[in-house]
Design an enzyme around this catalytic site. Structure first.
Site, short mmCIF file in Angstrom:
data_model
loop_
_atom_site.label_atom_id
_atom_site.label_comp_id
_atom_site.label_asym_id
_atom_site.label_seq_id
_atom_site.Cartn_x
_atom_site.Cartn_y
_atom_site.Cartn_z
N GLU A 1 10.28 1.90 8.24
CA GLU A 1 9.58 1.64 9.50
C GLU A 1 10.41 0.77 10.42
O GLU A 1 10.88 -0.29 10.03
CB GLU A 1 8.22 0.98 9.25
CG GLU A 1 7.46 0.72 10.54
CD GLU A 1 5.99 0.38 10.35
OE1 GLU A 1 5.32 0.13 11.36
OE2 GLU A 1 5.52 0.39 9.19
N GLU B 1 4.27 -2.34 -0.08
CA GLU B 1 5.33 -2.85 0.77
C GLU B 1 6.27 -3.75 -0.02
O GLU B 1 5.83 -4.56 -0.83
CB GLU B 1 4.75 -3.62 1.95
CG GLU B 1 3.92 -2.76 2.89
CD GLU B 1 3.42 -3.52 4.10
OE1 GLU B 1 3.72 -4.73 4.21
OE2 GLU B 1 2.72 -2.92 4.92
N ASP C 1 -3.36 1.41 5.35
CA ASP C 1 -4.16 0.24 5.67
C ASP C 1 -4.30 0.05 7.18
O ASP C 1 -5.03 -0.84 7.63
CB ASP C 1 -3.62 -1.01 4.99
CG ASP C 1 -2.17 -1.31 5.34
OD1 ASP C 1 -1.62 -0.67 6.26
OD2 ASP C 1 -1.58 -2.19 4.68
N SER C 2 -3.66 0.92 7.94
CA SER C 2 -3.90 0.99 9.39
C SER C 2 -5.36 1.32 9.68
O SER C 2 -5.84 1.10 10.80
CB SER C 2 -2.99 2.04 10.03
OG SER C 2 -3.05 3.27 9.32
N LYS D 1 1.03 3.49 -2.34
CA LYS D 1 2.10 2.91 -1.53
C LYS D 1 1.96 1.39 -1.49
O LYS D 1 0.85 0.88 -1.35
CB LYS D 1 2.09 3.47 -0.11
CG LYS D 1 3.25 2.94 0.76
CD LYS D 1 3.37 3.71 2.08
CE LYS D 1 2.34 3.26 3.09
NZ LYS D 1 2.58 1.85 3.55
#
Length: 263
Positions: free
Chosen positions: A180, A117, A46-47, A115
């Site tokens: 991260e 979070e 999503d970057s 993916k």
């Protein structure tokens, strides 16, 4: 690798202590270049919200935008594995929403893994998606979609919480996990005890794999702030600017197209 990269390959890499590199990518042509470089696993992150679409934060990218980008990457990835981010707002509400989003992402794009979070708080989502037949990569430590709750970009030092999160996602059936901005010693300790591959970004060099945003390793756009954990390997931003400048000057001076470029 000429045959498709499989999850078992990544488990074998961990077992044999063979580190591997993951890169973000968001389009067909760039993906082809990275396949030629030997990258075996891609993340359509999503970057893309920042790097490709010009949004101010990752939470602004839509599901439809992620589908379009992921499908393009899959078309260029060849035998490589493609992991697709589920964007903010597409899995948090319920297990049912998470399953719908994950299955739709895989069905429409051909992605191999999704993916999301979160650790303990997202364990039921991971289990539901896994039970639906879609492999999951969890994302722990600093989680950009929750940046407002985390009070900005900070190294995540809570060993007890991170340990509980790792145990939760493993128990829920996650196939891999991203750490991260986790202190290197803690990341090393957890990687050693974690049975699934651990991918680090700003988490030291003892994780099973590393991931970076390709724009960061290429310094594109030139002059943007880069995080401490980034290493720049090429000045692609400067090269693109130079190429465009030379093209513009050739056109303005009528040097292009020359005779060899004309039918």
């Amino acid at each position: 690798m000429t045959r498709p990269v499989r999850l078992q390959d990544l488990r074998d890499y961990k077992k044999n202590n063979r580190p591997w590199a993951m890169l973000t990518t968001y389009d067909y042509s760039t993906t082809r270049a990275f396949v030629d470089a030997g990258i075996e696993v891609f993340l359509v992150g999503d970057s893309a919200a920042n790097t490709m679409l010009g949004y101010s934060g990752t939470n602004q990218v839509s599901f439809e935008e992620m589908v379009m980008l992921t499908a393009a990457v899959v078309r260029g990835a060849g035998p490589a594995m493609v992991v697709a981010d589920l964007p903010f707002g597409t899995y948090e509400a319920s297990d049912e929403q998470a399953v719908r989003s994950a299955t739709e992402m895989v069905r429409r794009t051909g992605a191999h893994v999704v993916k999301l979070e979160g650790g303990v708080r997202m364990a039921s989502r991971i289990r539901a998606i896994t039970d639906a037949g879609v492999p999951v990569c969890a994302h722990l430590g600093f989680t950009p979609q929750s940046m407002n709750q985390l009070s900005g970009f900070k190294v995540q030092r809570g060993a007890e919480k991170l340990t509980a999160d790792v145990d939760a996602v493993v128990e829920a059936g996650a196939e891999m996990v991203v750490f991260e901005m986790v202190p290197a010693d803690l990341a090393a300790e957890l990687t050693a005890r974690c049975p699934i591959p651990v991918i680090g970004i700003g988490a030291g060099n003892a994780t099973d794999a590393q991931v970076l945003v390709w724009h960061d390793i290429a310094n594109l756009p030139k002059g943007d702030h880069r995080a401490r954990f980034v290493k720049t390997y090429a000045e692609v931003g400067s090269q693109l600017t130079c190429a465009a400048r030379f093209y513009r000057k050739d056109v303005e001076a009528r040097r292009f197209p020359a005779e060899e470029h004309t039918f």
